[in-house]
Design a protein around this motif. Structure first.
Motif, PDB file in Angstrom:
ATOM      1  N   LYS A   1       0.837  -1.129   0.086  1.00  0.00           N
ATOM      2  CA  LYS A   1       0.013  -0.193  -0.251  1.00  0.00           C
ATOM      3  C   LYS A   1       0.704   1.145   0.107  1.00  0.00           C
ATOM      4  O   LYS A   1       0.329   2.189  -0.582  1.00  0.00           O
TER       5      LYS A   1
ATOM      6  N   VAL B   1      -9.662  -0.362   8.694  1.00  0.00           N
ATOM      7  CA  VAL B   1      -8.659  -0.951   7.414  1.00  0.00           C
ATOM      8  C   VAL B   1      -7.207  -1.212   8.070  1.00  0.00           C
ATOM      9  O   VAL B   1      -6.353  -1.688   7.492  1.00  0.00           O
ATOM     10  N   ASN B   2      -7.229  -0.923   9.592  1.00  0.00           N
ATOM     11  CA  ASN B   2      -5.987  -1.439  10.154  1.00  0.00           C
ATOM     12  C   ASN B   2      -6.087  -2.499  11.226  1.00  0.00           C
ATOM     13  O   ASN B   2      -6.878  -2.306  12.191  1.00  0.00           O
ATOM     14  N   GLY B   3      -5.848  -3.768  10.691  1.00  0.00           N
ATOM     15  CA  GLY B   3      -6.233  -4.900  11.580  1.00  0.00           C
ATOM     16  C   GLY B   3      -5.318  -5.010  12.823  1.00  0.00           C
ATOM     17  O   GLY B   3      -5.914  -5.162  14.068  1.00  0.00           O
ATOM     18  N   THR B   4      -4.237  -4.169  13.078  1.00  0.00           N
ATOM     19  CA  THR B   4      -3.324  -4.217  14.332  1.00  0.00           C
ATOM     20  C   THR B   4      -4.155  -3.073  15.396  1.00  0.00           C
ATOM     21  O   THR B   4      -4.248  -3.393  16.405  1.00  0.00           O
TER      22      THR B   4
ATOM     23  N   TYR C   1      -0.021  -9.915  12.339  1.00  0.00           N
ATOM     24  CA  TYR C   1      -0.886  -8.741  11.678  1.00  0.00           C
ATOM     25  C   TYR C   1      -0.089  -7.667  11.427  1.00  0.00           C
ATOM     26  O   TYR C   1      -0.448  -6.618  10.632  1.00  0.00           O
ATOM     27  N   ALA C   2       0.893  -7.198  12.251  1.00  0.00           N
ATOM     28  CA  ALA C   2       1.636  -5.902  12.401  1.00  0.00           C
ATOM     29  C   ALA C   2       2.612  -5.737  11.193  1.00  0.00           C
ATOM     30  O   ALA C   2       3.087  -6.666  10.764  1.00  0.00           O
ATOM     31  N   GLU C   3       2.780  -4.508  10.876  1.00  0.00           N
ATOM     32  CA  GLU C   3       3.774  -4.156   9.966  1.00  0.00           C
ATOM     33  C   GLU C   3       5.220  -4.479  10.668  1.00  0.00           C
ATOM     34  O   GLU C   3       5.414  -4.501  11.645  1.00  0.00           O
TER      35      GLU C   3
ATOM     36  N   ASP D   1       1.235   1.132  11.992  1.00  0.00           N
ATOM     37  CA  ASP D   1      -0.117   0.500  12.164  1.00  0.00           C
ATOM     38  C   ASP D   1      -0.685   1.507  13.402  1.00  0.00           C
ATOM     39  O   ASP D   1      -1.786   2.075  13.191  1.00  0.00           O
TER      40      ASP D   1
ATOM     41  N   ASP E   1      -0.402   3.494   8.011  1.00  0.00           N
ATOM     42  CA  ASP E   1      -0.937   2.355   7.369  1.00  0.00           C
ATOM     43  C   ASP E   1      -2.336   2.711   6.725  1.00  0.00           C
ATOM     44  O   ASP E   1      -2.663   2.306   5.627  1.00  0.00           O
TER      45      ASP E   1
ATOM     46  N   LYS F   1      -3.796   2.977   2.967  1.00  0.00           N
ATOM     47  CA  LYS F   1      -4.909   2.466   2.498  1.00  0.00           C
ATOM     48  C   LYS F   1      -6.228   3.155   2.003  1.00  0.00           C
ATOM     49  O   LYS F   1      -6.806   3.118   0.957  1.00  0.00           O
TER      50      LYS F   1
ATOM     51  N   GLY G   1      -8.450  -8.781   7.709  1.00  0.00           N
ATOM     52  CA  GLY G   1      -7.714  -7.682   7.224  1.00  0.00           C
ATOM     53  C   GLY G   1      -6.174  -7.874   7.328  1.00  0.00           C
ATOM     54  O   GLY G   1      -5.546  -6.887   6.743  1.00  0.00           O
ATOM     55  N   ALA G   2      -5.627  -8.846   7.864  1.00  0.00           N
ATOM     56  CA  ALA G   2      -4.172  -8.895   7.980  1.00  0.00           C
ATOM     57  C   ALA G   2      -3.912 -10.443   8.089  1.00  0.00           C
ATOM     58  O   ALA G   2      -4.871 -11.359   8.177  1.00  0.00           O
TER      59      ALA G   2
HETATM   60  N1  HSE Z   1      -0.203  -4.209   9.252  1.00  0.00           N
HETATM   61  C1  HSE Z   1      -1.553  -4.211   8.642  1.00  0.00           C
HETATM   62  C2  HSE Z   1      -2.830  -4.300   9.386  1.00  0.00           C
HETATM   63  C3  HSE Z   1      -1.571  -5.474   7.667  1.00  0.00           C
HETATM   64  O1  HSE Z   1      -2.679  -4.584  10.663  1.00  0.00           O
HETATM   65  O2  HSE Z   1      -3.809  -4.046   8.932  1.00  0.00           O
HETATM   66  C4  HSE Z   1      -2.430  -5.572   6.479  1.00  0.00           C
HETATM   67  O3  HSE Z   1      -2.151  -4.465   5.748  1.00  0.00           O
END
Ligand code: HSE
Length: 426
Positions: free
Chosen positions: A98, A151-154, A181-183, A189, A194, A198, A293-294
């Motif tokens: 992204k 839109v950020n799962g973390t 999940y995390a970048e 995040d 992030d 998106k 989402g992740a």
């Molecule tokens: N780090 C992102 C999240 C992974 O937590 O949503 C998906 O892009």
């Protein structure tokens, strides 16, 4: 494939488990020819054949036998060069990155158009939720007026665990990292970066708007305190990490921030690493799309679906005919922005003040002087400290007025901590 971390190993799993199914659907097999990684000894997973690994990206970009380059590294400058080089050599590209699509996406889309190749990036937004396809294809006949997403799962995972399991921020973040999940840099995040990337992709695609991450005011969940989550609940709200983009007023309003949403709303029911995007079309009305989402497999499902799309286009000799980065064939254009003074919402304000006569009156006066009307107030007193926590919900008010009132409140000698302010999105 360039990169073989969480999502890359997921791509191998999808192909291992569904390779035959994919071949039946596509009418041709998909084969991963080569995988470029920085350090082959760090690639995990028994599904990744070691003999396919290389440290030389050019061994992929310059191989005339390779049709599609899949970039799964992340970051901006190096992936931009790889994607550009791949497209200039006539290869189609798929990415789940992204950041590069948000920051340099317009240039990449222009290269794809000029070279007549496909550039697809479903995995870049909301992991396994096929939201870009929905916007591009399912709503090709409608005009989207608003998007609201988690839109950020973390971030959503952290707030959920803080609220439900009473974990600290750090404990919840450590869990999100352990689950993949995390970048790589989790500050993206938790600071909203992030989600901002998106939202850039969503707003560009949905509205055809020329938009860059720096155009989107962004606040992360790092401003949310467990006390605010508890207090919000008492008023019938939950705190969620939102990304909002709207053209309802005729101007584009795009922002990323944690917000109070009504406990009974659809977004309030989105827990853990689940993502959801609420899309409102002028004619279709409100719709919502949600899912993982992740994480490795959900994102890899999106990436492999993109590879299948490219492969279908190659087989049908239709690759690159409609640049998939474009909005239903509409060129990306400048869009008027909502002036900040026109943003009007209800607000949640939490103050820690001396428990003295006249303090609440001073707070109310600062709000009143700035035309901010109070909808509800709750005060709790901490006797031992001679302090009071005052929580105010405002009626809909202009954000510039709320900020002006808070600037006055910040000057009050009775104030013990900086005020906390969160938007309410109903
Ligand atoms: N780090 C992102 C999240 C992974 O937590 O949503 C998906 O892009």
């Amino acid at each position: 494939m360039i990169g073989c971390g969480v999502v890359g190993t997921g791509v191998f799993r999808v192909l291992a488990e569904h390779g035959e199914l994919i071949e039946t659907r596509l009418g041709a097999p998909l084969e991963i020819v080569r995988v470029a990684v920085r350090d082959p000894s760090r690639v995990r997973g028994e599904l990744v054949p070691r003999e396919k690994l290389t440290t030389d990206v050019d061994a992929i970009l310059e191989d005339p036998e390779i049709d599609v380059v899949v970039e799964l590294v992340g970051g901006v400058e190096r992936p931009f060069e790889w994607l550009k080089k791949a497209m200039e050599r006539g290869k189609h590209v798929v990415t789940a990155n992204k950041a590069v699509m948000a920051v340099r996406g317009e240039e990449l889309i222009a290269i794809a158009e000029a070279r007549g190749v496909d550039l697809i990036y479903e995995g870049a937004v909301a992991g396994g939720v096929p939201i870009l396809r929905v916007i591009r294809e399912a709503f090709a006949s409608d005009k989207i007026v608003e998007l609201r997403g988690i839109v950020n799962g973390t971030s959503n995972y952290i707030l959920t665990r803080m609220s439900e399991a009473k974990l600290s921020f750090q404990e919840a973040l450590a869990e999100a990292q352990a689950k993949g999940y995390a970048e790589a840099d989790p500050s993206l995040d938790v600071n909203g970066g992030d989600a901002c990337h998106k939202l850039t992709l969503l707003a560009r695609l949905a509205f055809g708007a020329k938009i860059r991450p720096e155009d989107i005011p962004t606040e992360g969940i790092d401003i949310v305190d467990a006390r605010d989550m508890e207090l919000a609940r008492r008023f019938g709200y939950v705190v969620k990490p939102l990304a909002v983009a709207s053209i309802r007023t005729g101007a584009l309003d795009a922002r990323v921030h944690p917000a109070l949403v009504p406990a009974r709303s659809d977004l309030a029911a989105i827990h853990g690493a689940t993502n959801a995007v609420h899309v409102e079309g002028a004619l279709v009305g409100p719709t919502m799309f949600s899912g993982a989402g992740a994480g490795a497999e959900p994102t890899a499902v999106s990436v492999v679906a993109d590879i299948i799309d490219v492969a279908r286009n190659i087989l049908a000799d239709s690759a690159g005919r409609v640049a998939p980065g474009c909005v239903l064939g509409v060129a990306i254009r400048e869009f008027p922005r909502l002036p900040p003074e026109e943003l009007s919402l209800p607000y949640y304000i939490r103050l820690s003040v001396d428990d003295d006569a006249g303090v609440l009156a001073e707070v109310a006066s600062a709000l009143g002087q700035n035309r901010v009307s109070i909808e509800a107030v709750v005060q709790t007193v901490q006797e031992a400290e001679r302090s009071a926590t005052v929580v105010l919900l405002t009626h809909e008010a202009r954000e510039t007025d709320v900020r002006a009132a808070l600037a006055l409140i910040a000057e009050l000698p009775a104030l013990r901590e900086p005020p906390v302010v969160l938007r309410i999105v109903r």
